[in-house]
Scaffold this motif. Structure first.
Motif, PDB file in Angstrom:
ATOM      1  N   ARG A 634       0.828  -1.211   0.000  1.00  0.00           N
ATOM      2  CA  ARG A 634       0.000   0.000   0.000  1.00  0.00           C
ATOM      3  C   ARG A 634       0.860   1.257   0.000  1.00  0.00           C
ATOM      4  NH1 ARG A 634      -2.355   0.799   5.567  1.00  0.00           N
ATOM      5  NH2 ARG A 634      -0.201   1.529   5.794  1.00  0.00           N
ATOM      6  N   ASP A 635       1.839   1.304   0.895  1.00  0.00           N
ATOM      7  CA  ASP A 635       2.663   2.512   1.021  1.00  0.00           C
ATOM      8  C   ASP A 635       3.556   2.718  -0.199  1.00  0.00           C
ATOM      9  OD1 ASP A 635       1.425   2.816   3.425  1.00  0.00           O
ATOM     10  OD2 ASP A 635       3.183   2.330   4.662  1.00  0.00           O
ATOM     11  N   LEU A 636       4.041   1.608  -0.773  1.00  0.00           N
ATOM     12  CA  LEU A 636       4.825   1.730  -1.998  1.00  0.00           C
ATOM     13  C   LEU A 636       3.979   2.311  -3.133  1.00  0.00           C
ATOM     14  CD1 LEU A 636       6.890  -1.586  -1.964  1.00  0.00           C
ATOM     15  CD2 LEU A 636       7.843   0.735  -1.960  1.00  0.00           C
ATOM     16  N   ASN A 637       2.753   1.837  -3.271  1.00  0.00           N
ATOM     17  CA  ASN A 637       1.882   2.366  -4.316  1.00  0.00           C
ATOM     18  C   ASN A 637       1.630   3.852  -4.145  1.00  0.00           C
ATOM     19  OD1 ASN A 637       1.284   0.345  -6.222  1.00  0.00           O
ATOM     20  ND2 ASN A 637      -0.219  -0.619  -4.881  1.00  0.00           N
ATOM     21  N   HIS A 638       1.329   4.261  -2.926  1.00  0.00           N
ATOM     22  CA  HIS A 638       1.026   5.671  -2.707  1.00  0.00           C
ATOM     23  C   HIS A 638       2.272   6.538  -2.881  1.00  0.00           C
ATOM     24  CE1 HIS A 638      -3.208   5.400  -1.667  1.00  0.00           C
ATOM     25  NE2 HIS A 638      -2.936   4.301  -0.957  1.00  0.00           N
ATOM     26  N   LEU A 639       3.424   6.025  -2.487  1.00  0.00           N
ATOM     27  CA  LEU A 639       4.667   6.756  -2.728  1.00  0.00           C
ATOM     28  C   LEU A 639       4.924   6.867  -4.233  1.00  0.00           C
ATOM     29  CD1 LEU A 639       7.338   8.051  -1.767  1.00  0.00           C
ATOM     30  CD2 LEU A 639       8.297   5.728  -1.667  1.00  0.00           C
ATOM     31  N   GLY A 703      22.802  17.834  -4.576  1.00  0.00           N
ATOM     32  CA  GLY A 703      22.798  18.101  -3.154  1.00  0.00           C
ATOM     33  C   GLY A 703      21.378  18.299  -2.652  1.00  0.00           C
ATOM     34  N   GLY A 704      21.261  18.522  -1.339  1.00  0.00           N
ATOM     35  CA  GLY A 704      19.954  18.740  -0.751  1.00  0.00           C
ATOM     36  C   GLY A 704      19.616  17.703   0.292  1.00  0.00           C
ATOM     37  N   PHE A 705      18.385  17.798   0.814  1.00  0.00           N
ATOM     38  CA  PHE A 705      17.928  16.851   1.825  1.00  0.00           C
ATOM     39  C   PHE A 705      17.159  15.722   1.152  1.00  0.00           C
ATOM     40  CE2 PHE A 705      14.714  15.329   4.887  1.00  0.00           C
ATOM     41  CZ  PHE A 705      15.566  14.887   5.892  1.00  0.00           C
ATOM     42  N   TYR A 706      17.518  14.479   1.529  1.00  0.00           N
ATOM     43  CA  TYR A 706      16.875  13.284   0.984  1.00  0.00           C
ATOM     44  C   TYR A 706      16.042  12.630   2.082  1.00  0.00           C
ATOM     45  CZ  TYR A 706      19.614  13.670  -3.300  1.00  0.00           C
ATOM     46  OH  TYR A 706      20.156  14.103  -4.489  1.00  0.00           O
ATOM     47  N   ARG A 707      14.740  12.768   1.935  1.00  0.00           N
ATOM     48  CA  ARG A 707      13.823  12.210   2.932  1.00  0.00           C
ATOM     49  C   ARG A 707      13.724  10.698   2.756  1.00  0.00           C
ATOM     50  NH1 ARG A 707       8.317  11.168   2.408  1.00  0.00           N
ATOM     51  NH2 ARG A 707       8.332  12.316   0.414  1.00  0.00           N
ATOM     52  N   GLU A 708      13.816   9.983   3.877  1.00  0.00           N
ATOM     53  CA  GLU A 708      13.633   8.526   3.829  1.00  0.00           C
ATOM     54  C   GLU A 708      12.132   8.259   3.726  1.00  0.00           C
ATOM     55  OE1 GLU A 708      16.033   5.239   6.129  1.00  0.00           O
ATOM     56  OE2 GLU A 708      14.251   5.750   7.296  1.00  0.00           O
ATOM     57  N   ALA A 709      11.661   8.129   2.478  1.00  0.00           N
ATOM     58  CA  ALA A 709      10.225   8.017   2.214  1.00  0.00           C
ATOM     59  C   ALA A 709       9.707   6.600   2.403  1.00  0.00           C
ATOM     60  CB  ALA A 709       9.929   8.498   0.802  1.00  0.00           C
ATOM     61  N   PHE A 710      10.610   5.620   2.332  1.00  0.00           N
ATOM     62  CA  PHE A 710      10.195   4.225   2.497  1.00  0.00           C
ATOM     63  C   PHE A 710      11.352   3.437   3.070  1.00  0.00           C
ATOM     64  CE2 PHE A 710      10.161  -0.157   0.913  1.00  0.00           C
ATOM     65  CZ  PHE A 710       8.960  -0.606   1.454  1.00  0.00           C
ATOM     66  N   ASN A 711      11.028   2.598   4.043  1.00  0.00           N
ATOM     67  CA  ASN A 711      12.011   1.707   4.667  1.00  0.00           C
ATOM     68  C   ASN A 711      11.316   0.390   4.940  1.00  0.00           C
ATOM     69  OD1 ASN A 711      13.747   0.285   6.315  1.00  0.00           O
ATOM     70  ND2 ASN A 711      14.266   2.013   7.653  1.00  0.00           N
ATOM     71  N   VAL A 755      13.610  10.427  -1.204  1.00  0.00           N
ATOM     72  CA  VAL A 755      13.098  11.399  -2.154  1.00  0.00           C
ATOM     73  C   VAL A 755      13.713  12.753  -1.841  1.00  0.00           C
ATOM     74  CG1 VAL A 755      11.047  12.556  -3.044  1.00  0.00           C
ATOM     75  CG2 VAL A 755      10.937  10.129  -2.444  1.00  0.00           C
ATOM     76  N   ARG A 756      14.346  13.347  -2.840  1.00  0.00           N
ATOM     77  CA  ARG A 756      14.985  14.649  -2.638  1.00  0.00           C
ATOM     78  C   ARG A 756      13.924  15.727  -2.452  1.00  0.00           C
ATOM     79  NH1 ARG A 756      16.478  19.138  -5.521  1.00  0.00           N
ATOM     80  NH2 ARG A 756      18.446  20.139  -4.892  1.00  0.00           N
TER      81      ARG A 756
END
Length: 758
Positions: A634-639, A703-711, A755-756
């Motif tokens: 589910r979370d992978l699909n929405h991401l 460069g920039g901030f890379y959010r850990e969107a899925f683990n 995700v950047r």
């Protein structure tokens, strides 16, 4: 007549058109009856029934009305307020009535049956034809939809009278009759007229109602009576094991999906997020307290569609629902290609299901089977006593693996029939795509055959040139007439240009299943983790050709049957490791270039192999590990849906960048996905060993901030909850050829997606 069309009305004063088999559009002078003609009609051996039955002018003001009425104790012609008795001319029920009048009489037949009941009806042989020669000619125009607007049982009006026009292609038959529960399945009662320039038999039968059962009784060219044949163009069919076609009517269903249809054509599927939930409707869920029955189309609309929506899938792909006799074929051996299976309800119920999906924003796709068909006696095989739909030579016409007939794609009428069927599902039922089954078996003349078991093409090669032409014409027709829909090839070889346009020499499909990716990566993930270093190429090889076609990554029903076990069952290790492997593999798949397809049950880690006779094991969701897999999907699909970097440039090599491809010793792999806009970047990292890795540095393109969107190792999924505290800022440290890099913690048996932002 066809969906939305009525029969062409004829003038009440017209003479009956099609008397002579050679030219149904030209009236012919009538002669008196002969005993031989009566005997032929009563023996159902007469090939031109309109030459004998119906109204016939026998003098300046003299007419005869002739009818076969085996059920009649007595009968009369009712015309202009008069009742004129019939005279019995044959003991089995051939009747003649004499009428005086200037023009062709308009009449009904009143019958007193042997059971004492009196009924009145119009005479089918009192009507002219509602077909035109251009309709017949168009049956050879591959890509046209005229087939399902001309052939079959079409509801309409003729001379102001409601009824059904039956039309069937059987050019080699000596006689064809429509039989059903409306005429006691008696082939003498409704023999049909032949349009010889096209081989179509036709008859308008007034007064019939939707829901009646019918078939065609055919006498072959040798005079032998064939098994009763279902209508190849039936729009509805009986529930198996019954085999009759069902009068349906052909008006368009009631739709409330105008918003969906109006925007469908504006989308570019290649640059859109597509995540497909593949479903066998008969075993997704059942009703155990009611004899383990199927859910109906309407029940599936109420349960399946909200589930798919909540899970974030964009499409439902149904295993074939074109009517099929044998449950164990899963629909891949259909008989009635234009009829939604009655196992789950009526055609109206099926349309309701599609409409409900569209209202929820879900597309609906169909597994479509144009490559072969079963040998059932009521089906297409030797339809008119000859090999009409299939090749006569078994080296071309019989599929040895599946025990089925192979269509003769080189016969224009067959190719037109199949191409029209593709359009029918996309246009009449508003489906959004067709996944074409077994394309490889269509393309190669030597598919699954040894030397001497196949016939080369005219150039000595193994390519089926007729099938290639058919597929190209079908794809051209579907994309021209149903914009926004997609066709998908299940093609298991390296045939070039499957998803390339036909004007460049391709086959014209929108997408192709990436069978190579599926085989390689499943081979890798099924290995014990200690051995994976020796199979690292199975993860990377697919990127050598990933952009040569428009690919869909399939984890389909074929991978969870015939002893292959379930997706969870393929995973090595103890119970925790099995679930961790599966979660990591799904993360790897959703991060990989290519659209997604997952067969039902895989989304929650079904433990047993799929069984088409049983519901999925929904009780497993009481187990947190199974629920964790469901939440991962589910979370992978929405991401995926919310991250253009993961789909917008799926089919372009510039949307992909290797970061780590060669760390086989640690079974770590990483890449960047790039969207269409600057700064749209996602980083996918997989660690396919049970060893956590601290301080693992990976170069990143910006460069920039890379959010850990899925683990996939998150605690909410059942993991060990190692991670990167929500994300990492890229450091100005060169790594892997990039000026910036991330220093990461890689959990065991995990996939991370960053995700950047900004």
């Amino acid at each position: 007549m066809g969906p939305g069309d009525a029969a062409r009305p004829a003038s009440p004063g017209d003479a009956p058109k099609p008397a002579a088999p050679g030219n149904p559009g030209k009236p012919e002078a009538r002669t008196g009856l002969t005993p031989d003609a009566i005997a032929a009609v009563m023996g159902a051996n007469h090939g031109d029934p309109f030459a004998v039955l119906g109204p016939h002018q026998v003098g300046p003001r003299a007419w005869e009305v002739r009818a076969i009425l085996p059920e009649a104790k007595s009968a009369a012609v009712i015309t202009e307020g008069r009742s004129i008795p019939f005279e019995r001319r044959h003991p089995d029920g051939f009747y003649v009535a004499k009428i005086e009048g200037e023009g062709r009489p308009l009449y009904e037949i009143e019958v007193e049956s042997w059971d004492g009941q009196t009924r009145r009806r119009f005479d089918p042989y009192g009507f002219g034809s509602s077909l035109e020669q251009h309709d017949i000619n168009a049956l050879r125009e591959v890509g046209s939809n005229v087939v399902y607007r001309v052939l079959g049982a079409q509801a309409g009006r003729l001379d102001g009278i409601d009824g059904f026009r039956f039309a069937v292609w059987a050019p080699n038959a000596k006689r064809v009759s429509v039989v059903g529960d409306f005429n006691d399945w008696d082939g003498r009662r409704h023999p049909m007229r032949l349009w010889q320039d096209g081989g179509v038999w036709e008859l308008f039968v007034p007064g019939l109602k939707i829901g009646a059962h019918y078939k065609f009784e055919i006498r072959g060219p040798d005079g032998a009576l064939l098994p009763l044949k279902a209508d190849p163009l039936a729009f509805a069919a009986q529930k198996p094991p019954e085999t009759a076609s069902v009068l349906q009517g052909t008006s368009d269903p009631a739709w409330d999906d105008a918003a969906w249809m109006s925007t469908r054509g504006a989308k570019d599927p290649r640059h859109s997020a597509i995540s497909i939930y593949e479903v066998h409707l008969g075993s997704w869920a059942r009703v155990p307290d009611e004899g383990n029955r199927y859910l109906t189309y309407r029940e599936l609309a109420a349960r399946l569609i909200p589930y798919v929506k909540e899970m974030g899938f964009t499409h439902i792909e149904m295993l074939p629902i074109t009517e099929f006799p044998f449950d164990g074929s899963w629909g891949y051996q259909p008989v009635s290609l234009f009829a939604p299976t009655s196992r789950f309800g009526t055609p109206e119920d099926f349309a309701y299901f599609v409409n409900a999906a569209h209202e929820a924003g879900i597309g609906v796709m169909l597994d479509w089977v144009p490559g072969h068909f079963p040998l059932d006696a009521h089906g297409l095989g030797q339809f008119d006593g000859t090999h009409l739909y299939e090749h006569a030579d078994p080296r071309q016409g019989f599929h040895q693996d599946w025990g089925t007939y192979i269509y003769n794609f080189g016969r224009a009428e067959v190719a037109t029939f199949l191409a029209a069927n593709a359009r029918f599902w996309l246009e009449h039922y508003h489906l959004d795509g067709l996944r074409v089954d077994a394309v490889a078996s269509m393309l190669y003349l030597d598919y699954s055959r040894r030397a001497g078991e196949w016939i080369p093409n005219q150039y000595g090669g193994n390519e089926n040139l007729d099938a290639i032409h058919f597929l190209r014409k079908t794809n051209e027709a579907t994309y021209s007439h149903a914009p926004g829909t997609i066709t998908v090839a299940e093609e298991s070889t390296s045939w070039p240009g499957v998803s390339h346009p036909t004007y460049t020499g391709g086959l014209g499909f929108g997408f192709k299943w990436n069978m190579g990716w599926m085989h390689d990566t499943l081979n890798f993930i099924s290995k014990e983790t200690i051995h994976r270093r020796y199979h690292h190429h199975d993860l990377t090889f697919g990127l050598l050709y990933a952009f040569s076609e428009n690919f869909i990554l399939p984890l389909s029903h074929d991978e969870v049957v015939h002893g292959k076990g379930s997706m969870l069952g393929k995973m090595p290790g103890d119970r925790w490791q099995k679930f961790a492997n599966l979660r990591a593999y799904y993360g790897f798949m959703w991060g990989h270039p290519g659209k997604k397809l997952l067969f039902m049950g895989g989304e929650f880690g079904q433990e047993r192999e799929w069984n088409h006779n049983q519901s999925l094991d929904w009780h497993l969701l009481d187990d947190p590990l199974h629920k964790g897999v469901k939440d991962v999907v589910r979370d992978l699909n929405h991401l995926y849906l919310s991250t253009p970097a993961l789909y917008a440039r799926d089919v372009e090599h510039t949307g992909f960048q290797w970061l780590v491809a060669d760390d086989q010793d640690n079974s770590v792999i990483a890449w960047a996905r790039k969207g269409a806009e600057p700064g749209e970047v996602a980083i996918v990292v997989s660690n396919f060993t049970p060893v956590p890795r601290e301080g693992y540095r990976i170069g990143v393109p910006q460069g920039g901030f890379y959010r850990e969107a899925f683990n996939s190792d998150a605690e909410i999924y059942g993991g060990s909850n190692l991670g990167n505290q929500g994300g990492r800022h890229a450091e100005d440290v060169q790594s892997h050829g990039n000026a910036h890099s991330l220093c990461l913690t890689l959990p065991p048996l995990s996939t991370l997606i960053f995700v950047r932002e900004g």
